[in-house]
Enzyme design. Sequence first.
Site, PDB file in Angstrom:
ATOM      1  N   ASP A  11     -14.462   0.394   1.316  1.00  0.00           N
ATOM      2  CA  ASP A  11     -13.333  -0.302   1.933  1.00  0.00           C
ATOM      3  C   ASP A  11     -13.271  -1.673   1.279  1.00  0.00           C
ATOM      4  O   ASP A  11     -14.094  -2.544   1.571  1.00  0.00           O
ATOM      5  CB  ASP A  11     -13.574  -0.405   3.449  1.00  0.00           C
ATOM      6  CG  ASP A  11     -12.571  -1.326   4.123  1.00  0.00           C
ATOM      7  OD1 ASP A  11     -11.565  -1.683   3.488  1.00  0.00           O
ATOM      8  OD2 ASP A  11     -12.808  -1.683   5.298  1.00  0.00           O
ATOM      9  N   LYS A  73      -7.061  -9.485  -2.457  1.00  0.00           N
ATOM     10  CA  LYS A  73      -6.307  -8.271  -2.134  1.00  0.00           C
ATOM     11  C   LYS A  73      -4.827  -8.565  -1.887  1.00  0.00           C
ATOM     12  O   LYS A  73      -3.973  -7.706  -2.089  1.00  0.00           O
ATOM     13  CB  LYS A  73      -6.928  -7.646  -0.895  1.00  0.00           C
ATOM     14  CG  LYS A  73      -6.430  -6.260  -0.581  1.00  0.00           C
ATOM     15  CD  LYS A  73      -7.175  -5.731   0.610  1.00  0.00           C
ATOM     16  CE  LYS A  73      -6.797  -4.301   0.934  1.00  0.00           C
ATOM     17  NZ  LYS A  73      -7.624  -3.809   2.051  1.00  0.00           N
ATOM     18  N   GLU A 174      -6.031   3.379   4.262  1.00  0.00           N
ATOM     19  CA  GLU A 174      -7.005   2.922   5.252  1.00  0.00           C
ATOM     20  C   GLU A 174      -6.875   3.605   6.611  1.00  0.00           C
ATOM     21  O   GLU A 174      -7.871   4.074   7.161  1.00  0.00           O
ATOM     22  CB  GLU A 174      -6.940   1.397   5.374  1.00  0.00           C
ATOM     23  CG  GLU A 174      -7.631   0.743   4.188  1.00  0.00           C
ATOM     24  CD  GLU A 174      -7.188  -0.671   3.922  1.00  0.00           C
ATOM     25  OE1 GLU A 174      -6.501  -1.261   4.780  1.00  0.00           O
ATOM     26  OE2 GLU A 174      -7.516  -1.198   2.847  1.00  0.00           O
ATOM     27  N   ASP A 196      -3.947  -0.325  12.535  1.00  0.00           N
ATOM     28  CA  ASP A 196      -4.900  -1.026  11.676  1.00  0.00           C
ATOM     29  C   ASP A 196      -4.383  -2.418  11.352  1.00  0.00           C
ATOM     30  O   ASP A 196      -3.518  -2.592  10.495  1.00  0.00           O
ATOM     31  CB  ASP A 196      -5.103  -0.190  10.394  1.00  0.00           C
ATOM     32  CG  ASP A 196      -6.035  -0.868   9.389  1.00  0.00           C
ATOM     33  OD1 ASP A 196      -6.501  -1.992   9.666  1.00  0.00           O
ATOM     34  OD2 ASP A 196      -6.291  -0.273   8.339  1.00  0.00           O
TER      35      ASP A 196
END
Lengths: 611, 317
Positions: A11, A73, A174, A196
């Site tokens: 992850d 990211k 994810e 999420d």
Amino acid sequence: MAEREPVIGIDLGTTNSVVAFMQDGTPTVIRNRSSSNLTPSVVALSKTGKMLVGQIAKRQAITNATDTVYAAKRLIGRKFSAPQTQDAVKVLPYTLHAGEHDDIRITLGDKQYSVPEISAMVLRELKLDAEAFFGQPVRKAVITVPAYFNDGQRQATKDAGRIAGLEVLRIINEPTAAALAYGFGKTVNGKIAVFDLGGGTFDVSVLDVSSGVFDVIATGGDTYLGGEDFDNRIIEWLVFDFARENNLDLRKDRMALQRLKDAAEKAKIELSNTKETQINLPFISSPPGGGAALHLQKTLTRDKLEELCGDLISRTVSICEQVLVEAKVKPTDLKEMILVGGMTRVPKVIDAVKTFFRRDPCKGVHPDEVVALGAAVQADALTSTDSEVVLLDVTPQSLGVAVAGGYVRRLIPKNTTVPTSVTEIFNTSKDDQTTVKIMVLQGEAELAHQNELLGEFILTGLRKARRGEVEIDVTFEINSEGIVSVSARDRETGLQQSIQVTASGGLTEDELKRIMEEQADMLLEARSGEELTAKRAELKALMKEVEGLIPQLDKATQGSEFGRDAIAKAKTALEAARKAAEGPLLVRVNESADTLNRTVSLFKGVLERIK
Amino acid sequence: MADAEKVDIPEDRQKEILALEAKLSANHFEVLGVPAGAPAEQVRDAFHALSRKFHPDRYHGRELGSFRARIDSIFKRLVEANNVLTDPDKRQAYFDANPFVRAAIRAATGTNPALKPQPAAPKSAEEEARDAERRARLARHPYLAKVSKVQENLARARAHMEKGEFSHAFTVLNIASQVDPQNADVKALLSDARRRAEHERSDADYKRGMKALEEGNEELALQAFKAAVNISASNHVAAFEAARLLEKSGGDPKEISGLAQKAVEAMPTKVEYRVLLGRMLDASGMKALAKKHFEEALRLGPDHPDVKKHVKKRWPF
């Protein structure tokens, strides 16, 4: 076969990263060298010229703000000129430059790095931790990305893996990974939703799970909505008040900004457990004209935080609504509701989720680790012969081609199960057109230039003929690796051209718009570009109907105030409809048709009652 | 055919893959192996069960040879079938567009899936606007007056028809019918050309099947006969052959009765077809329907060997 080669799931998070693997049929997190499950996604160049990654890099961030890179990211796979990047430049203490192809370059010391290179350093750190754990080299990994990452962002993440020396078996979403970890080995049968909210992105997905098969039905989200936006709201609040009192913008001081950021994050986390918290930043700055150093001291209450971030939370809820509509399920149809990401510890977020889904979210798997665990499950499913898990994943965004007039014709709609392929027939859009340009677009916007350009190619040697007479087969294919390829074939001659989309073309909206204009003569014409004409005809029929109803209503309401008001409104709507009918936008035509439909039913209702 | 290949898939699974690949041109229900008319729930469960075997991820990183493409096309086909049959709108549209699926459902369940109420008025207005636009676009061109263009295409089409090139004729006529959709000559010739082109292709597949049968390759033959039926539902010989082969290989009686139904519909007077359909319906538990067909067979040819063999024994009336 000898001892099976270890495969890992990673992850790669905005703030923290986690690596996991499958241990005797159970997904398990691999601890890093500082015995922690979480490795901060932070890379720094120390004053002594050493490259630091993870916890050690995070620890020195305050004293070395300009040479510490976090939240990479948020930048990966983006263009420098993209508005999101420009927003980020304003708040990030490290320096960003434009590279040669409008890509983002990050300066550390006297060297420039691409974003995938920075992410690769984090990945390499995780790889090393895993290798130390296994005592042998690790080469294969599954890496997760937010569901709403576009093709360019996925490719860039894959690049990062490659730079780190990893063969990326698959990039998975994810929320899907979370569901895999959650539902793995259990007898969950039915539809589940995953909410999420992480450090940088928000995703929501709906899956249908039946004994080992994980079928993604719909997915959606926002790549620019996460914990950092909450932090930024707190920073803005602090800075604004401070500026009013001391006439000084703290954000201009990079060191102060880094301290503010840390304090805001800490305060936010504390407010998940307490009702109020103190923010104490002594010696935050010194006044420009000299004098005593300034301190920042404030009390932040949970109520204030909720007030500052209320709109962010409602945005998550409206995205949930949209995804449920796309999945064609009601909140009550769901068997389970899973929360993922550190931000789902915020009480207000939990409240909002509970209210919307009308159920308590299930706990059990650690929200920070669940994604990596799921990646490990998928890595195992891909490499072992006896796994019972199959993931039926979908395309998160629509794919299509640009057609004459600057529109998009979608061939693969979002939420289509992959692998998939679709072929559609197109025509030339001009007389004697011997060349067509195929522009491959990703996104949901009606207008071509508002979508992401994935790639383009040209098919030449068409027969000279009248517009619409030459037919071209355009085929879109997404294989099981998620690679998009597009081909075009002249139906008469069999001539064919194709591309495989490997890297993001990632042009800015303006560039794309300019290219669209330049190439207006070379585009395809969609057969169902006639949709617009049809909708126009529909709209015109509606306009006639409303025009016919106006005198009736006038007579029936005898010039009462209500009647006058309604008629005036109807006339405005008619005027708007007239404009829309003449315009080129299908969206506008549809909107106007909706308005007129409402007007018609209102008028008819009134006439009915008066009769 | 895959003998020489080195493929990292167990032999049984290879056979399953080949068998399902041969079935891909069948209707959505048959592809998923559920009874015609099965509800969305059952369709989805079948899709998930098949995904467990045929999702490309199940073969990740293995040596697959020609099987890679086979698995890919199987899975894509499964997705398509699942998407259509689990979405109420798409499912309805599929039934509306495929009368023989409807017939298969009727044969399997004895109920007739409701025809969609035709939204006639707005639909035709939309189509008219579309046609008008198309006509206007073509007529705008100064060099190609409508009439001469249509006549020219008609002549070309006739020449193609004479030479037996029915698909070419169909293409040319299609253009002509877009220019002038009212032209009766074009309309008549177009439907003729379409029918013949379909027959031609269907017939070619039928011949391919017979050849395979001669060579003893029943699996290939079955595939060809099914393709022939799919192109033209009225190819009763192909439907009958496919049904017979399927019966011989112990196929699903419902699928066989679907094929036999097609044969009977295309050629209601053929005794063999009736008897086969009756037997398959009987085997699927639909006695009343079976009886109807047996009676008809008895009426058509009381002395036919099939009737003697199957009907008189079982239905001594």
